[in-house]
Design a protein around this motif. Structure first.
Motif, PDB file in Angstrom:
ATOM      1  N   ASP A 133     -88.421 -68.932-103.240  1.00  0.00           N
ATOM      2  CA  ASP A 133     -89.545 -68.391-103.705  1.00  0.00           C
ATOM      3  C   ASP A 133     -90.419 -69.225-104.511  1.00  0.00           C
ATOM      4  O   ASP A 133     -91.818 -69.246-104.474  1.00  0.00           O
ATOM      5  N   LEU A 134     -89.711 -70.133-105.289  1.00  0.00           N
ATOM      6  CA  LEU A 134     -90.614 -71.206-105.987  1.00  0.00           C
ATOM      7  C   LEU A 134     -91.374 -72.096-105.084  1.00  0.00           C
ATOM      8  O   LEU A 134     -92.580 -72.461-105.281  1.00  0.00           O
ATOM      9  N   VAL A 135     -90.676 -72.459-103.693  1.00  0.00           N
ATOM     10  CA  VAL A 135     -91.424 -73.289-102.949  1.00  0.00           C
ATOM     11  C   VAL A 135     -92.814 -72.483-102.109  1.00  0.00           C
ATOM     12  O   VAL A 135     -93.674 -73.058-101.807  1.00  0.00           O
ATOM     13  N   ALA A 136     -92.455 -71.234-102.076  1.00  0.00           N
ATOM     14  CA  ALA A 136     -93.433 -70.383-101.243  1.00  0.00           C
ATOM     15  C   ALA A 136     -94.695 -70.493-102.210  1.00  0.00           C
ATOM     16  O   ALA A 136     -95.753 -70.380-101.525  1.00  0.00           O
ATOM     17  N   LEU A 137     -94.342 -70.419-103.462  1.00  0.00           N
ATOM     18  CA  LEU A 137     -95.656 -70.584-104.445  1.00  0.00           C
ATOM     19  C   LEU A 137     -96.307 -71.778-104.515  1.00  0.00           C
ATOM     20  O   LEU A 137     -97.506 -72.054-104.565  1.00  0.00           O
ATOM     21  N   SER A 138     -95.495 -73.050-104.353  1.00  0.00           N
ATOM     22  CA  SER A 138     -95.898 -74.573-104.623  1.00  0.00           C
ATOM     23  C   SER A 138     -96.445 -75.113-103.339  1.00  0.00           C
ATOM     24  O   SER A 138     -97.391 -75.775-103.471  1.00  0.00           O
ATOM     25  N   VAL A 139     -95.684 -74.723-102.334  1.00  0.00           N
ATOM     26  CA  VAL A 139     -96.349 -75.693-101.150  1.00  0.00           C
ATOM     27  C   VAL A 139     -97.533 -75.211-100.463  1.00  0.00           C
ATOM     28  O   VAL A 139     -98.040 -76.356-100.084  1.00  0.00           O
ATOM     29  N   PHE A 153     -80.235 -69.642-103.741  1.00  0.00           N
ATOM     30  CA  PHE A 153     -81.021 -70.156-102.746  1.00  0.00           C
ATOM     31  C   PHE A 153     -82.262 -69.364-102.819  1.00  0.00           C
ATOM     32  O   PHE A 153     -83.618 -69.987-102.465  1.00  0.00           O
ATOM     33  N   TRP A 154     -82.499 -68.157-102.953  1.00  0.00           N
ATOM     34  CA  TRP A 154     -83.743 -67.254-103.005  1.00  0.00           C
ATOM     35  C   TRP A 154     -84.503 -67.617-103.912  1.00  0.00           C
ATOM     36  O   TRP A 154     -85.858 -67.583-103.886  1.00  0.00           O
ATOM     37  N   MET A 155     -84.052 -68.093-105.310  1.00  0.00           N
ATOM     38  CA  MET A 155     -84.937 -68.308-106.220  1.00  0.00           C
ATOM     39  C   MET A 155     -85.797 -69.841-105.919  1.00  0.00           C
ATOM     40  O   MET A 155     -86.808 -69.836-105.960  1.00  0.00           O
ATOM     41  N   TRP A 156     -85.137 -70.704-105.158  1.00  0.00           N
ATOM     42  CA  TRP A 156     -85.716 -72.028-104.719  1.00  0.00           C
ATOM     43  C   TRP A 156     -86.760 -71.575-103.668  1.00  0.00           C
ATOM     44  O   TRP A 156     -87.734 -72.062-103.514  1.00  0.00           O
ATOM     45  N   ALA A 193     -95.196 -76.511-108.665  1.00  0.00           N
ATOM     46  CA  ALA A 193     -93.698 -75.937-109.119  1.00  0.00           C
ATOM     47  C   ALA A 193     -93.433 -76.029-110.720  1.00  0.00           C
ATOM     48  O   ALA A 193     -92.792 -75.112-110.876  1.00  0.00           O
ATOM     49  N   LYS A 194     -93.796 -77.139-110.942  1.00  0.00           N
ATOM     50  CA  LYS A 194     -93.413 -77.125-112.640  1.00  0.00           C
ATOM     51  C   LYS A 194     -94.458 -76.229-113.439  1.00  0.00           C
ATOM     52  O   LYS A 194     -93.762 -75.563-114.349  1.00  0.00           O
ATOM     53  N   TRP A 195     -95.486 -76.261-112.895  1.00  0.00           N
ATOM     54  CA  TRP A 195     -96.376 -74.937-113.743  1.00  0.00           C
ATOM     55  C   TRP A 195     -95.827 -73.716-113.652  1.00  0.00           C
ATOM     56  O   TRP A 195     -95.486 -72.911-114.590  1.00  0.00           O
ATOM     57  N   TYR A 196     -95.104 -73.425-112.402  1.00  0.00           N
ATOM     58  CA  TYR A 196     -94.747 -71.883-112.178  1.00  0.00           C
ATOM     59  C   TYR A 196     -93.235 -71.764-112.966  1.00  0.00           C
ATOM     60  O   TYR A 196     -92.914 -70.855-113.640  1.00  0.00           O
ATOM     61  N   VAL A 197     -92.603 -72.949-113.088  1.00  0.00           N
ATOM     62  CA  VAL A 197     -91.295 -72.974-113.776  1.00  0.00           C
ATOM     63  C   VAL A 197     -91.570 -72.781-115.419  1.00  0.00           C
ATOM     64  O   VAL A 197     -90.769 -72.054-115.842  1.00  0.00           O
ATOM     65  N   LYS A 198     -92.753 -73.496-115.834  1.00  0.00           N
ATOM     66  CA  LYS A 198     -93.004 -73.286-117.161  1.00  0.00           C
ATOM     67  C   LYS A 198     -93.383 -71.941-117.442  1.00  0.00           C
ATOM     68  O   LYS A 198     -93.068 -71.223-118.396  1.00  0.00           O
ATOM     69  N   ASP A 248     -84.459 -76.857-115.082  1.00  0.00           N
ATOM     70  CA  ASP A 248     -84.936 -77.776-115.748  1.00  0.00           C
ATOM     71  C   ASP A 248     -85.513 -78.898-114.879  1.00  0.00           C
ATOM     72  O   ASP A 248     -85.330 -78.801-113.825  1.00  0.00           O
ATOM     73  N   GLU A 249     -86.338 -79.804-115.553  1.00  0.00           N
ATOM     74  CA  GLU A 249     -87.066 -80.716-114.752  1.00  0.00           C
ATOM     75  C   GLU A 249     -86.350 -81.550-113.909  1.00  0.00           C
ATOM     76  O   GLU A 249     -86.924 -82.073-112.878  1.00  0.00           O
ATOM     77  N   LYS A 250     -85.105 -82.166-114.453  1.00  0.00           N
ATOM     78  CA  LYS A 250     -84.345 -83.050-113.774  1.00  0.00           C
ATOM     79  C   LYS A 250     -83.919 -82.314-112.450  1.00  0.00           C
ATOM     80  O   LYS A 250     -83.637 -83.057-111.501  1.00  0.00           O
TER      81      LYS A 250
END
Length: 280
Positions: free
Chosen positions: A138-144, A133-136, A41-46, A53-55
């Motif tokens: 989508d991010l989880v869909a990539l990370s999980v 909500f949908w941003m989170w 998730a942090k990789w995709y965020v970056k 943000d990381e926090k």
């Protein structure tokens, strides 16, 4: 090949012990799954410019982990445990995941229940933090899916969720019976396969929620197929037609929800995050 088959049969699921406390390989793999999903998730965020943000990301994962654990346990009781009503008189056993319903002796956690818990936790966090909500989702869909690989390897090392009886050269012995290493099949299908497709598709994302909808369809399909090699839950067996398992039934529902969700989100026409991030 027989050598490796019998090595697995006598493999100790306990990695090491500290006094009276036993650390299982499954627990180690579970931690690796969580850490890997968070790092992904942090990789995709970056690299994809998610406005997080990381926090805040760390706080979100705490919410999700609580939701997943509670959802997985309650989901098992509702979907898989034949003695659901027993918990009304023994409510303290609801939070004992090692009872497997107190009757089967297997781990009492459900993936599909975990999904429900994850969705509720994400909704609560998005409301509290006033984020999308949908941003989170989508991010989880990539990370999980990346972390899920370790989860299934943990099932394999723990000798849980065993495969059906097999006569293939790569079969493994479980209690003297050769079986498909279905946990590894699932690691590939539900982990590697889903993660790879979403990784290469993400830059073509057209609207918020598209990736999580695709994840539901892809995971549901992969799980449905993998169930043909996985032994049905002993307490349920086949629930329909002499071949449909509970896992397949729930996966079909997941596919249906993914298709309907994809259509509704597409019609809604929300601005895709990938476009908003393209200039970052």
């Amino acid at each position: 090949m027989d050598f490796w088959q019998h090595i697995y049969e006598h493999f100790d699921p306990v990695a090491f012990s500290i006094g009276p406390f036993h650390v299982h390989w499954y627990g180690i793999m579970y931690v690796l799954a969580l850490v890997t999903a968070l790092l992904a998730a942090k990789w995709y965020v970056k690299h994809d410019g998610y406005p997080v943000d990381e926090k805040r990301l760390d706080g979100y994962f705490i919410y999700v982990e609580i939701g997943v654990i509670l959802g997985a346990r309650l989901g098992y009781i509702l979907f898989y445990d034949p003695h659901t009503l027993w918990y009304l008189s023994h409510p303290w056993e609801i939070f004992n995941p090692f009872h497997g319903g107190a009757f089967t002796g297997i781990s009492g956690m459900s993936y599909h229940g975990a999904v429900i818990g994850f969705i509720i936790a994400t909704w609560l966090f998005s409301k509290r933090s006033k984020t999308s909500f949908w941003m989170w989702m989508d991010l989880v869909a990539l990370s999980v899916p990346v972390g899920y690989i370790f989860g299934r390897i943990g099932n394999f090392l723990n000798q849980g969720l065993v495969g059906r009886v097999a006569d293939v050269p790569w079969s493994i012995y479980v209690n003297g019976t050769p079986r498909h290493p279905s946990q590894l099949y699932e690691a590939v299908l539900e982990g590697v396969f889903v993660a790879a497709i979403l990784f290469f598709y993400r830059k073509r994302q057209r609207f918020e929620g598209e990736l999580i909808a695709l994840y539901a369809i892809l995971y549901g399909t992969a799980r449905f197929v993998a169930e043909f090699w996985r032994e049905p839950d002993i307490q349920l067996g086949f629930i329909c037609c002499g071949w449909v398992t509970m896992g397949q039934f729930l996966s079909l529902l997941m596919i249906l929800v993914g298709i309907v969700g994809y259509y509704l989100l597409y019609r809604r026409g929300k601005k895709p995050l990938v476009s908003a991030r393209s200039d970052i």
